[in-house]
Design an enzyme around this catalytic site. Structure first.
Site, PDB file in Angstrom:
ATOM      1  N   LYS A  49       1.863   4.429   7.309  1.00  0.00           N
ATOM      2  CA  LYS A  49       1.002   5.251   6.453  1.00  0.00           C
ATOM      3  C   LYS A  49       1.401   6.727   6.565  1.00  0.00           C
ATOM      4  CE  LYS A  49      -2.032   2.181   4.936  1.00  0.00           C
ATOM      5  NZ  LYS A  49      -1.215   1.030   5.342  1.00  0.00           N
TER       6      LYS A  49
ATOM      7  N   SER B 298       0.805  -1.220   0.000  1.00  0.00           N
ATOM      8  CA  SER B 298       0.000   0.000   0.000  1.00  0.00           C
ATOM      9  C   SER B 298       0.841   1.273   0.000  1.00  0.00           C
ATOM     10  CB  SER B 298      -0.941   0.023   1.212  1.00  0.00           C
ATOM     11  OG  SER B 298      -0.241   0.327   2.388  1.00  0.00           O
TER      12      SER B 298
END
Length: 229
Positions: A187, A149
């Site tokens: 993230k 991701s």
């Protein structure tokens, strides 16, 4: 206040600078203080830097400058030192010395972290050898990236993320976020209204939204290591 080891290291660095004008290597500091690994030296250097006793000279490998020296231990013999008034030291001639290829630190390795759906945060007892040139000030640890991701940020599955410990971060920084005290993910940090937003760097994934009390920043990305097979 300084611990005995911090004081011992500061005195050693100052003596070497007075003698040669060159900072000692991490290996020399490790041996002088009879430490088991260079990671202990790295932590001591970081503590001295945070307290303003030393500073690293920018763009110079292995270059340290002593900013002030502590007073001797107090009359009770406590194993601590207190800073003396700052005195203007004579300028030290600093010589840039390339970091040797084997000049590495061992930092804690805490297992895998998700760059996708959060996975369980692992706490291990292993360590990872990392070139000193990849690390700056502060305390660091390593995590193995699992998932894709963050691939558009150049962070790939199987990479080793080098994390500088921190409990706060600005919007747009890549962080290790502990979610609900159980799962960790890598993230971009963002804030949207009253929520914390964790953004991926892959168009196939959606941002994740949490209440502020559900997310704890545990560090910021400082570098990457990658193995080629």
């Amino acid at each position: 206040m300084l611990t005995a080891k911090q004081h011992e290291l500061l005195v050693f660095i100052n003596q070497r600078l007075d003698q040669s004008g060159i900072s000692p290597s991490f290996e020399e500091m490790k041996e002088a203080l009879d430490l088991k690994s260079k990671s202990g030296v790295h932590r001591l250097i970081g503590a001295l830097e945070e307290r303003g006793f030393i500073r690293r000279l920018a763009n110079r490998a292995r270059a340290l400058e002593v900013m002030k020296m502590p007073e001797s231990a107090n009359a009770r013999g406590d194993n601590v030192t207190r800073p003396a008034p700052v005195k203007k030291a004579k300028p030290q001639i600093q010589i840039q010395i390339p970091v040797a290829a084997n000049d590495v630190l061992e930092i804690p390795f805490h297992g895998k972290i998700a760059a996708g759906v959060p996975i369980e945060a692992l706490e291990g007892q292993n360590s990872l050898s990392v070139p000193m040139a990849l690390l700056g000030a502060g305390e660091h640890y390593a995590l193995e990236v699992s998932g894709d991701s963050m691939m558009e940020a150049g962070i790939l599955d199987g990479d080793y993320a080098l994390i500088r410990k921190a409990d706060t971060a600005r919007d747009g920084e890549i962080v290790v976020a502990l979610i609900r005290g159980e799962e960790a993910t890598l993230k971009y940090l963002g804030r949207e209204g009253q929520q914390i937003r964790l953004d991926p760097a892959n168009g196939s994934y959606q941002p994740q939204y949490y209440a502020p009390h559900e997310v704890q920043v545990q560090g910021k990305l400082a570098g990457l290591l990658r193995r080629y097979h």
